[in-house]
Structures are given as structure tokens and as C-alpha cells.
Design a protein around this motif. Structure first.
Motif, PDB file in Angstrom:
ATOM      1  N   GLU A  75      32.440  45.037  45.631  1.00  0.00           N
ATOM      2  CA  GLU A  75      32.164  45.037  44.225  1.00  0.00           C
ATOM      3  C   GLU A  75      32.135  46.810  43.991  1.00  0.00           C
ATOM      4  N   SER A  86      40.909  47.915  39.790  1.00  0.00           N
ATOM      5  CA  SER A  86      39.558  47.345  39.652  1.00  0.00           C
ATOM      6  C   SER A  86      39.841  45.757  40.025  1.00  0.00           C
ATOM      7  N   ASP A  90      36.845  43.180  39.890  1.00  0.00           N
ATOM      8  CA  ASP A  90      36.834  42.353  38.518  1.00  0.00           C
ATOM      9  C   ASP A  90      36.668  40.887  39.016  1.00  0.00           C
ATOM     10  N   SER A  91      37.225  40.388  40.223  1.00  0.00           N
ATOM     11  CA  SER A  91      37.424  39.136  41.008  1.00  0.00           C
ATOM     12  C   SER A  91      36.040  38.751  41.408  1.00  0.00           C
ATOM     13  N   LYS A  93      32.739  40.197  40.542  1.00  0.00           N
ATOM     14  CA  LYS A  93      31.420  41.000  39.836  1.00  0.00           C
ATOM     15  C   LYS A  93      30.715  39.766  38.956  1.00  0.00           C
ATOM     16  N   SER A 166      45.965  43.155  38.112  1.00  0.00           N
ATOM     17  CA  SER A 166      44.959  42.471  37.205  1.00  0.00           C
ATOM     18  C   SER A 166      44.485  41.170  37.612  1.00  0.00           C
ATOM     19  N   LYS A 168      42.287  37.949  35.828  1.00  0.00           N
ATOM     20  CA  LYS A 168      41.623  37.113  34.885  1.00  0.00           C
ATOM     21  C   LYS A 168      41.088  35.853  35.263  1.00  0.00           C
TER      22      LYS A 168
END
Length: 262
Positions: A75, A86, A90-91, A93, A166, A168
Motif C-alpha cells: 500500500e 495506484s 487501490d486494491s 487500502k 484501474s 474498482k
């Protein structure tokens, strides 16, 4: 909670592997974060701290990460952020809390092939290999589809490419397990779309990725690709979400991720 009959701290990978296969209920305990969340009786627990597998190395063509590296290290790593943006940060945090991320390890998560894993779906979108003591080096995708056998995951390699990516996810609460997660990468004109927490293990939406590769990332093509992905992938139901909900929401997350790599 798990119980141990014995514990050992081997000084070599060979010693660790020999102990692992000696008895059926011998097990690598790693950071032991996931083991604490269930009930299990372990013969000999194999603790890998003496193998020096807690590191991130920036090499010429790849970044190498040891199996005992924690999620918190991922992280906060500038090496990973500088090379891959990121997506990895992002995955991980939002996974439970900082204390938890300080003990969860890369090796324990990937080797266990958790269907809910945020990290696995992010790495799958990148050009990632794993290295095991017995089976050697292979792509992450190959490892995820490989039949289970006892082995030691020693390190992973993320190959450097001129790509954008990315990640999500959809959660009921920020620190909860994901109901669904998605990662996308774009390398030149090649697109890779990955979906996890279906609730099965993360996989590549092959048909959708092939359809979109080489095409303009406009609204029409993105809508078509997200529909192809939701049609080709298998979704299931559990206590967190239904199959139908996951199928519909996959299209939303894929669209959002693709818009970020345009």
C-alpha cells in the motif's frame, strides 16, 4: 482460531518444503491473518521469517516481491506506485484496517486463491508471474487455474510495461469484503479485463478483452464489452449478494474501470 502441535522456523526454502510435505496437516502459517478467522488443527506450523522474503525489489524489467511482504508494505510502496500507478494500492487500502494489513502477506493470499481477494484481481490485470519452490515460475493466470498441490510460493514478479490500469470494487461497507471487484489494464492497444469476488476466484474476461483490444475506447465499444464480460463469466450467490446483482454490477464496474484507462 487455529491450534498448533509444533512450530518450526526453517532457514532455507528446501527445509521449509521438506517439513511441509512430511505430514498432511503441516502448514505454512505466514502472517496467519486468515487462519485466525477459522478453526483448524495444524500439525507443524512453518514460519518463514528466516527466509528473508519480506521485500520489494525494483529491477530493470520487473518488480520482484517476496512472499512475506505485507499488504501495508504494498500500500505504501513508492516503487509500485511509480511503476504501476495506484492499482495495487487501490486494491489493498480498504481491506479491514491498517493493523490487519500489517500482517496479511502476499504469499498467503495468492497461494490460497481466495475468491474474494482484491490483490489477486489487481495483479491479474498486470503482467504478473509467481515462483513456487517445486513448480517453478509461471504466470499468475496459469497458477490460478492449476490443480492444488502442496508447495511454497516464494515470490512474485510484475513485469514492467508501458500500460495504464484501474481497480474498482463494490462493498457494503468500506472495510468489508468485496461483493465484486474488477481490474482493467491497457498496454498499447491491448485491453485486459479481470473480474473477481464473483464469488469465485478472479479470472480474465477473455472474449470481452479480445473484443475491445485494438478498438477505440468509446462509449459504444465499452458498453458492448461490459455486456460481453457479464455474459461470458460465471457469477454466483452468497450471503453478500445474489448472482443476478453481481452480473449487473459487473457491467457498471467494468465501464468505470475502462473509462479510467482510455
Amino acid at each position: 482460531m487455529f491450534t498448533l502441535t509444533d512450530i518450526t522456523q526453517p532457514s532455507t526454502a528446501e527445509e521449509a518444503y521438506s517439513t511441509l510435505i512430511k505430514r498432511k496437516n503441516n502448514q505454512v502459517i505466514g502472517g496467519s491473518a486468515w487462519l485466525r478467522m477459522g478453526k483448524k488443527r495444524i500439525g507443524t506450523g512453518i514460519e518463514l521469517s528466516n527466509l528473508n522474503l519480506d521485500y520489494i525489489k525494483d529491477e530493470d524489467s520487473f518488480v520482484e516481491i517476496g512472499a512475506m511482504t505485507t499488504f501495508r508494505t504494498l500500500e505504501t510502496s513508492l516503487v509500485l506506485k511509480d511503476n504501476f500507478g495506484s492499482i495495487i494500492e487501490d486494491s489493498v487500502k480498504d481491506i479491514i484496517g491498517v493493523q490487519f494489513r500489517n500482517v496479511v502477506t502476499v504469499g498467503g493470499t495468492i497461494y490460497s486463491k481466495f475468491g474474494f481477494s482484491d490483490l489477486i484481481v489487481a495483479l491479474l490485470a498486470l503482467d504478473c508471474d509467481v515462483e513456487l519452490y517445486k513448480a517453478g515460475r509461471m504466470s499468475l493466470a496459469e497458477f490460478l487455474n492449476k490443480k492444488y498441490e502442496k508447495d511454497l510460493l516464494l515470490k512474485i514478479y510484475i513485469n514492467k510495461k508501458n500500460s495504464t490500469s484501474s481497480y474498482k470494487s463494490l462493498r457494503n461497507a468500506k472495510s468489508d469484503y468485496p461483493l465484486l471487484n474488477v481490474s482493467v489494464s491497457k498496454t498499447d492497444s491491448n485491453i485486459k479485463i479481470c473480474v473477481g469476488a464473483r464469488p469465485q476466484i478472479a479470472t480474465i474476461a477473455t472474449k470481452a478483452s479480445e473484443f475491445l483490444s485494438g478498438k477505440e475506447l468509446n462509449d459504444e465499444n465499452i458498453n458492448i464489452a461490459s455486456q460481453i464480460a457479464s455474459d461470458e463469466l460465471v457469477f454466483g450467490s452468497n450471503m453478500r449478494a445474489s448472482r443476478e446483482y453481481r452480473c449487473e454490477m459487473s457491467k457498471v464496474l467494468i465501464k468505470r474501470a475502462l473509462m479510467e484507462v482510455k
